[in-house]
Design an enzyme around this catalytic site. Structure first.
Site, mmCIF file in Angstrom:
data_model
loop_
_atom_site.group_PDB
_atom_site.id
_atom_site.type_symbol
_atom_site.label_atom_id
_atom_site.label_comp_id
_atom_site.label_asym_id
_atom_site.label_seq_id
_atom_site.Cartn_x
_atom_site.Cartn_y
_atom_site.Cartn_z
ATOM 1 C CE1 TYR A 24 -4.163 -1.437 -0.326
ATOM 2 C CE2 TYR A 24 -3.731 -2.597 1.725
ATOM 3 C CZ TYR A 24 -4.522 -2.390 0.601
ATOM 4 O OH TYR A 24 -5.663 -3.138 0.412
ATOM 5 C CG ASN B 161 -12.707 -1.953 0.769
ATOM 6 O OD1 ASN B 161 -11.843 -2.740 1.166
ATOM 7 N ND2 ASN B 161 -12.430 -0.897 0.041
HETATM 8 P P1 IDP Z 1 -9.172 0.182 -3.999
HETATM 9 O O1 IDP Z 1 -9.027 -0.886 -2.936
HETATM 10 O O2 IDP Z 1 -10.583 0.276 -4.513
HETATM 11 O O3 IDP Z 1 -8.147 0.064 -5.083
HETATM 12 P P2 IDP Z 1 -7.605 2.414 -2.947
HETATM 13 O O4 IDP Z 1 -7.880 3.863 -3.192
HETATM 14 O O5 IDP Z 1 -6.400 1.812 -3.601
HETATM 15 O O6 IDP Z 1 -8.926 1.591 -3.273
HETATM 16 O O7 IDP Z 1 -7.465 2.265 -1.360
HETATM 17 C C1 IDP Z 1 -6.903 1.089 -0.800
HETATM 18 C C2 IDP Z 1 -7.736 0.689 0.398
HETATM 19 O O8 IDP Z 1 -7.579 1.670 1.420
HETATM 20 C C3 IDP Z 1 -9.254 0.643 0.149
HETATM 21 O O9 IDP Z 1 -9.670 -0.573 -0.406
HETATM 22 C C4 IDP Z 1 -9.803 0.847 1.532
HETATM 23 O O10 IDP Z 1 -9.727 -0.378 2.289
HETATM 24 C C5 IDP Z 1 -8.806 1.831 2.124
HETATM 25 N N1 IDP Z 1 -9.223 3.233 1.942
HETATM 26 C C6 IDP Z 1 -9.199 3.961 0.796
HETATM 27 N N2 IDP Z 1 -9.617 5.219 0.976
HETATM 28 C C7 IDP Z 1 -9.920 5.299 2.310
HETATM 29 C C8 IDP Z 1 -10.424 6.363 3.147
HETATM 30 O O11 IDP Z 1 -10.662 7.491 2.688
HETATM 31 N N3 IDP Z 1 -10.615 6.056 4.453
HETATM 32 C C9 IDP Z 1 -10.337 4.825 4.991
HETATM 33 N N4 IDP Z 1 -9.881 3.809 4.244
HETATM 34 C C10 IDP Z 1 -9.657 4.030 2.924
#
Ligand code: IDP
Ligand code: MG
Length: 145
Positions: A58, A122
């Site tokens: 990440y 998620n």
């Molecule tokens: P993705 O999993 O749909 O590719 P990314 O933007 O790469 O989304 O973010 C990685 C993971 O970080 C997300 O799946 C979620 O678990 C977490 N995440 C992303 N944005 C947020 C936020 O604004 N608050 C808390 N957790 C977040």
């Protein structure tokens, strides 16, 4: 000849059935959706991701305010790490089945839309491009790269 050509159209991507999904007993249902769509499992391993690997995976989010919570979450209990393959644009097929990052916005019929309700929990990660897939497969399954 035809078979050889077809085999070159195979594309692989990386997924994580995240700790929340494993804890909730949703692993089978999530993998079933990917398989029903026509993707095949190439490799899979249930393991607790270590902190250093999670921080590398990440890394693009290292400066975000949620980074610490995200690393805590993804390392808290076993996750199902897997490589799947399909005929073309596999990463996009997986992302479509996953649904929007925020489960509030995820459409019904998607994994996040049907089974998740809040960030950060998620349920599933999928590589966001072929380049990310190559990098992530090398990180988690170095023997496959
Ligand atoms: P993705 O999993 O749909 O590719 P990314 O933007 O790469 O989304 O973010 C990685 C993971 O970080 C997300 O799946 C979620 O678990 C977490 N995440 C992303 N944005 C947020 C936020 O604004 N608050 C808390 N957790 C977040
Ligand atoms: Mg992402």
């Amino acid at each position: 000849m035809g078979l050889l050509l077809a085999s070159r159209l195979v594309e692989r991507t990386f997924i994580i059935v995240k700790p929340d999904a494993v804890e909730r007993g949703l692993t089978g249902q999530i993998l079933a959706r990917l398989e029903a769509k026509g993707l095949s499992l190439v490799a899979a391993e249930l393991k607790t991701i270590d902190r250093a690997t999670a921080e590398t995976h990440y890394g693009e989010h290292a400066e975000k305010p949620f980074f610490g919570d995200l690393v805590d979450f993804i390392t808290r209990s076993p996750a199902l790490l897997a490589v799947v393959e399909g005929p073309k644009e596999t990463y996009k097929v997986v992302r479509t089945l996953m649904g929007a990052t925020n489960p509030i916005d995820a459409a019904p019929g998607t994994i996040r839309g049907d089974f998740a309700i809040e960030m950060t929990e998620n349920l599933i990660h999928g590589s966001d491009s072929p380049e990310s897939a190559t990098r992530e497969i090398a990180l988690f399954f170095p023997g496959l790269a």
